[in-house]
Motif scaffolding. Structure first.
Motif, PDB file in Angstrom:
ATOM      1  N   ALA A  93      -0.461   1.598  30.821  1.00  0.00           N
ATOM      2  CA  ALA A  93      -0.933   0.603  31.785  1.00  0.00           C
ATOM      3  C   ALA A  93      -2.361   0.185  31.462  1.00  0.00           C
ATOM      4  N   ASP A 116      -3.128  -4.695  34.732  1.00  0.00           N
ATOM      5  CA  ASP A 116      -1.900  -4.380  35.487  1.00  0.00           C
ATOM      6  C   ASP A 116      -2.244  -3.908  36.902  1.00  0.00           C
ATOM      7  N   ILE A 156       1.561   2.768  38.603  1.00  0.00           N
ATOM      8  CA  ILE A 156       0.982   2.076  37.446  1.00  0.00           C
ATOM      9  C   ILE A 156      -0.069   2.938  36.766  1.00  0.00           C
ATOM     10  N   GLU A 161      -3.627  -6.829  39.123  1.00  0.00           N
ATOM     11  CA  GLU A 161      -2.611  -7.726  39.665  1.00  0.00           C
ATOM     12  C   GLU A 161      -2.120  -7.249  41.030  1.00  0.00           C
TER      13      GLU A 161
END
Length: 492
Positions: free
Chosen positions: A37, A41, A31, A44
């Motif tokens: 990104a 993100d 990521i 999470e």
């Protein structure tokens, strides 16, 4: 009989006996390498791991980022503050440690000693990095933590052969050559092969593969500053904690000289870090499944076993001088605080600030640089000390340029440039700053009032040029904070 080097490398790169890195590292790495990104993100993924979430929040609220003057309570804000690269370092260090812990098994290899040394090296590397202005302290920590993984992997994959290394180490202080003779490769190479297999960051691979500075002369600096930082940290850890018999003993005096040659760190600052190292390691032992008893069993007390090297007459002289300076500083601070209560004039407050710093702390020069032309330039408005007259109003710095003083002003950040000629600081100092100050060592303290930076206090030891010690910089910060409160009160 010596093992075949290529077969050993193939074993490290292909064996199923080595575990895979946890998925959280793989996902975070993927990521954070995506240019599109967001912090959300990454958050999470991290929020699914409670321990990792706590580790990220702890890092964001550490002293390094304390300049933000507020507690970080959300993982998204923590990621924004730390940056993707530092978050990757934290995740990698945490997951790699737990993955490698699974390689424990019965053998002559002292795993507890290994982890204590690794943790101590990590803490020392982070402390050195912070002291030297290294921008990614967690990167230094992870590099120190994982620098010796080649030993752990060799002991796990080749227990009989590594037992021979341990048995012969008491007669052979050159552990690298001994490993090459018995294993076919040393632990640096083995560790780097594993780091490549696990897709560690390239710089971390280099540190693992070069932390004994193979191929470099004793005083020669590596092109990767982090290699030298970890090499110095490795020595410091061995001074404070007894390591496995296979490790070479370290003479504190030699280590101190080596540290100065490789990083430019002053002997005084090196000694301070060394004395704080055990205390700072103790703060992390729970995270690494160690106990206070474990630590005590491996601790070398400088007051006893190394006093002939460290507790020298010169060291006591330094302590006495520092104590005398502290008394002088406190007396001047008391006078300064009293004077501030009697004035609300801005110019008078600034004059008192410069005079008090110059009187209380041992500097050759104290300058105040203030913004001009809508905040696009910084000019010397006042100063005391050597070669000040020709700087007043003529010394100009572009706030937009990449330099220590400009950065201190823009970001409200305290910076200490130990040696602008060092490769560690070359990118932080601009040519115009060097031209103005004509000094390679200086410190910058922003003057912040109501969350607005009004200027920068610059201090140096221009005659002679020498680094600013931590305790003197801390004194400047105390005086500036007092002046900031007075200026805030005067504006009401």
């Amino acid at each position: 009989m010596k093992l075949d080097r290529q077969r050993l490398r193939s074993l490290v790169e292909t064996t199923d006996d080595l575990p895979a890195l946890p998925q959280i590292w793989m996902r975070v790495r993927k990521i954070t390498e995506d240019l599109n990104a967001s912090a959300y993100d990454v958050a999470e993924v991290i929020l699914k791991d409670q321990a990792m979430t706590a580790r990220i929040l702890k890092a964001a609220n550490s002293a390094v980022y304390a300049g933000y003057h507020q507690k970080i309570t959300t993982i998204t804000n923590a990621i924004v503050l730390l940056g993707f690269k530092e978050v990757r370092n934290i995740v990698l260090g945490y997951t790699a440690y737990h993955m490698l812990s699974r390689l424990r098994k019965s053998s002559p290899f002292d795993f507890k000693s290994f982890w204590i040394h690794s943790l101590a090296t990590a803490v020392a590397a982070k402390m050195l990095g912070e002291s030297l202005g290294y921008e990614l302290p967690e990167e230094a920590f992870v590099s120190g933590l994982l620098h010796d993984i080649g030993k752990l992997i060799a002991a796990y994959l080749l227990p009989d052969a590594y037992s021979q290394v341990i048995q012969h180490s008491s007669q052979n202080n050159d552990i690298l050559n001994l490993e090459r003779e018995i294993l076919g490769a040393d632990h640096q190479e083995i560790g780097q092969w594993a780091a490549e297999r696990w897709v560690f960051p390239v710089l971390l691979q280099q540190v693992i593969g070069k932390h004994h500075r193979s191929g470099l002369k004793p005083g020669e600096r590596s092109r990767h500053a982090l290699v030298d930082i970890v090499a110095v940290a490795n020595d410091m850890a061995k001074i404070i904690f007894r390591t496995a018999a296979s490790d070479d003993p370290v003479n504190p005096r030699d280590a101190q000289s080596k540290a100065h040659a490789l990083t430019g760190i002053s002997k005084e600052r090196w000694a301070v870090i060394l004395r704080q190292l055990a205390t700072n390691v103790r703060k992390l032992i729970d995270e690494f499944n160690l106990t206070q008893e474990d630590l005590e069993a491996y601790t070398e007390y400088l007051e006893e076993s190394n006093q002939e090297h460290v507790r020298t007459e010169r060291f006591y002289e330094e302590l006495n001088r520092e104590l005398t300076e502290k008394i002088k500083e406190l007396n001047t601070l008391n006078q300064f605080s009293t004077a501030l209560l009697q004035t609300v004039d801005t110019d008078e407050i600034l004059r008192l600030l410069l005079e008090s710093i110059y009187r209380a702390v041992n500097f050759s020069r104290v300058l105040l640089m203030v913004p001009q032309k809508n905040g696009l330039e910084l000019r010397v408005s006042e100063g005391i000390g050597a070669d000040v007259d020709h700087l007043l109003d003529d010394a100009v710095i572009d706030v937009r340029e990449k330099g220590a003083i400009a950065t201190s002003f823009r970001k409200g950040k305290i910076l200490n440039i130990l040696n602008a000629a060092s490769h560690l600081y070359a990118d932080q100092v601009s040519p115009s700053e060097l031209d103005i100050l004509k000094c390679a060592s200086f410190a910058c303290v922003p003057l912040v009032v109501n969350q607005e930076t009004r200027g920068v206090i610059v201090v140096d030891n221009h005659i002679p040029a020498e680094p600013i010690p931590d305790h003197r910089l801390n004194a400047v910060v105390t005086f500036v904070n007092q002046a900031s409160l007075a200026l805030q009160r005067a504006a009401m």
